[in-house]
Design an enzyme around this catalytic site. Structure first.
Site: not given
Length: 684
Positions: A157, A312
């Protein structure tokens, strides 16, 4: 659209797994042994390993410990489990921050951070680049040929920015390469306003809350630079692992769309992955949340127009959202298969096993603190694992979209920095998603594209609030319409160019010929204000009556366009509010005001039909139910999903349907319980 190769030939099925952090449990080998049993029981076939493991891999500078990771990957290989092996740059060890404080970020206030959290590092730092190259290179040398490794999970991320001296110097070099001369930069940023003119490159710094932040071209270029600098660092990471086994695909999990232009980052990757955390059950009807996350799924799929990975998600509840709401029975299956319906070839979770301490110890996981399989969440995950195994023939099938929504990051940044007409909230993303939702409700597959993308194959393009519109984009849209395409635009379009300089000569600038209108003013409405449009009797759309509008009302003049609807209220009542312009073989619609969902659904149903864009199913869908499709040219896989909060029936046509999971024939209609989802197969 032909079936595409799987992400990994080692695992040519739908991937199912989670972020796995064995380095948190090295003190207890029994936990690691039990994890393997539970992974197999849950139908999990792949794990993302090593994401934040730098301190465990290099506990002291130059001291490397790979034995624990050897054991994990070897055990995976022995048990038919695979790994996305991560580079650990998302969080560096404390010894590095202590010895080399230059690796720590400097915030916009010019204060250097202390050690801690994630992504608290400078992408420009020579030391940080050197250290990541070393650890990544050693990982690649040791594991790139390992039978359990299916690909590289680069960092985690990427987000944020640094304002240190290294970054200031890099920013100036970036600007010099772009503008060459200060004269060109000053003109592009319009620095003559407020006497902001620069006379030496050394005077330029990044935007700061206690310094320069009111030059919009400056702000826009800084955001572009941050994206380019992040991409350069990601490329640096990839180069350190690629040569050891060029066949291994690389990805990085995307999440926050705020700070980076992910479409540019996507060019560096072999497969797109992203992290989705919807706030389910805010209302009885979950269709609002579902449609917004459908937009994101479509966005990430469209970056390469191939299947992506849901890297995710959460099998139960997060611990960081405003309310940590449990998923109701059925929602885990529904929300996971929604991702697959929109093009994902995986369902993966954060996290496999709940951490015992620190900030996410209460974040949802497949294995709870209880440590066994006898939980509702584990059974939900295991049941989904069985479903994914049963429908894995879907793997690699693309989504046949003939409709696209135009969404550019620099336009988004410029809209939010514009300074009017509604600084209380212009709601750019909400507007884009509202237009997308109409197609979601109609069951029309939709791509999310950028101005620089190839638009071949699209019949219908929607460009909400295309505030920043380059001359090239205007010409491209004009050619699209002339060639027979249908374009839909809205208020606050064609206002500035790529430098954030206003188009002179009348809005919508490069779109004026295509739309056949001139926009004179735009009225910002207070939250309590309302207006509306009234459709002209006998208009070509066949839609009649009045529809409410709010927030923004653009005052336009029809030049070559036909007026389809007019304002109902205020001093501009009776003036054009909805127009269509015929150009070449196509047509271009313009909505001069923000219209609500009832109008958008009726409008796009008619426009899609007019443009020849097919729905997944020909019948109208019940409210809160959507239908999406993937295909390999021979078969089509129709996903029926019920987010309405009530049991529903969906009418089917006579093409012949088979329930992919059960093998049963389905005729006439398909029943969907609350949170129900069915995957039906039909001939293409």
């Amino acid at each position: 659209m032909s079936k595409l190769p799987p992400v990994s030939a080692k695992l040519p099925v739908l991937m199912h797994g989670a972020d796995y952090n064995p380095d948190q449990w090295l003190h207890d080998p029994d936990v690691l042994k039990e994890d393997i049993r539970l992974m197999k029981l849950a139908g999990c076939n792949v794990m993302a390993v090593g994401i934040f493991s730098w301190a465990a891999l290099e506990p002291a500078e130059g001291v490397f410990e790979f034995g624990w990771l050897d054991g994990v990957l070897d055990t995976f290989a022995e048990n038919g489990i695979y790994a996305w092996l991560a580079t650990p740059s998302g969080a560096r060890p404390a010894w590095m921050s202590e010895k080399y404080p230059e690796v720590l970020r400097v915030e916009a206030n010019r204060v250097r951070n202390l050690h801690g959290i994630r992504h608290n590092h400078c992408y420009s730092s020579p030391v940080y680049r050197e250290k990541t190259a070393v650890i990544n290179g050693l990982l690649a040398e040791r594991y790139a040929q390992h039978p359990a490794v299916v690909g590289w999970h680069i960092s985690n991320e990427y987000l944020g920015e640094c304002h240190c001296g290294y970054c200031q110097a890099e920013f100036r070099e970036w600007l010099q390469a772009k503008y060459v001369t200060l004269e060109a930069l000053n003109f592009s940023w319009w620095t003559s306003f407020w006497a902001h003119t620069f006379t030496d490159w050394s005077q330029i710094e990044s935007p700061a809350p206690h310094g320069e932040y009111a030059v919009h071209g400056h702000n826009l270029d800084w955001r572009r630079f941050v994206t380019d600098q992040t991409i350069a660092f990601c490329r640096h990471e990839i180069e350190a692992v690629r040569s050891a086994n060029p066949a291994l695909p690389v990805t990085t999990n995307m999440h926050m769309i705020e700070s980076l232009d992910y479409r540019k980052l996507a060019r560096e990757l072999d497969v797109i992955s992203w992290d989705a955390y919807p706030t389910w059950h805010e209302a009885k009807d979950d269709s609002g949340i579902a449609s917004s996350f459908a937009f994101y799924h479509d966005l990430y799929r469209s970056m390469k127009r191939q299947p992506f990975l849901l890297m995710e998600s959460v099998p139960s509840a997060t611990n960081w959202q405003a309310v940590s709401k449990l998923k109701r029975p059925g929602m885990h299956r529904l929300s996971s298969l929604q991702a697959v319906a929109h093009g994902s070839d995986s369902v993966q979770y954060f996290q496999w096993r709940k951490s015992r301490g620190a900030s996410e110890k209460f974040h949802g996981a497949v294995v709870d603190h209880a440590g066994h399989e006898h939980t509702r969440v584990f059974e939900d995950v295991a049941a989904l694992g069985r479903t994914l195994a049963a429908v894995s023939e879907i793997t690699g099938t693309p989504t046949p979209a003939e409709t696209a929504i135009l969404f550019d990051w620099d336009n988004r940044w410029a809209v939010k920095d514009a300074g009017g007409p509604r600084n209380t909230g212009i709601h750019y993303e909400e507007t884009v998603m509202a237009h997308h939702r109409a197609f979601w409700e109609l069951g029309v597959p939709t791509d999310i594209v950028g101005s620089e993308d190839d638009w071949a194959g699209y019949r219908l393009i929607v460009a909400p609030m295309l505030y920043l519109c380059r001359e090239e984009t205007g010409r491209k849209l004009e050619q699209f319409v002339e060639g027979g395409g249908t374009l839909v635009t809205t208020y606050w379009s064609g206002i500035v160019d790529e430098r954030d300089l206003v188009h002179l000569g009348g809005w919508p600038g490069p779109l004026r010929k295509t739309l056949g209108i001139w926009a004179e003013e735009i009225d910002g409405l207070y939250d309590g204000d309302r207006n509306g449009i009234e459709l002209a009797a006998g208009n070509p759309l066949g839609i009649e009556g009045r529809f409410g509008s709010h927030e923004l009302c653009e005052l336009i003049h029809a030049e070559t366009a036909e007026v389809l609807g007019v304002y109902t209220d205020d001093f501009y009542a009776g003036r054009p509010a909805l127009t269509v312009n015929r150009l070449g073989r196509g047509r271009a619609y313009h909505m001069a005001t923000r219209l609500k969902g009832d109008f958008l659904l009726a409008f796009y149903a008619r426009v899609a039909e007019e443009a020849g864009v097919p729905r997944t199913l020909p019948a109208d869908l019940p409210s809160g139910v959507t239908a999406q499709v993937r295909t390999d040219c021979e078969s089509e896989y129709v996903f029926l999903m019920n987010f309405s909060g009530e049991a529903q029936q969906v009418e089917l046509d006579a093409r012949g349907y088979v329930d992919l999971e059960s093998g049963e024939q389905v005729e006439g209609s398909a029943s969907l319980p609350i949170y129900g989802v069915r995957i039906l197969k039909r001939r293409a």
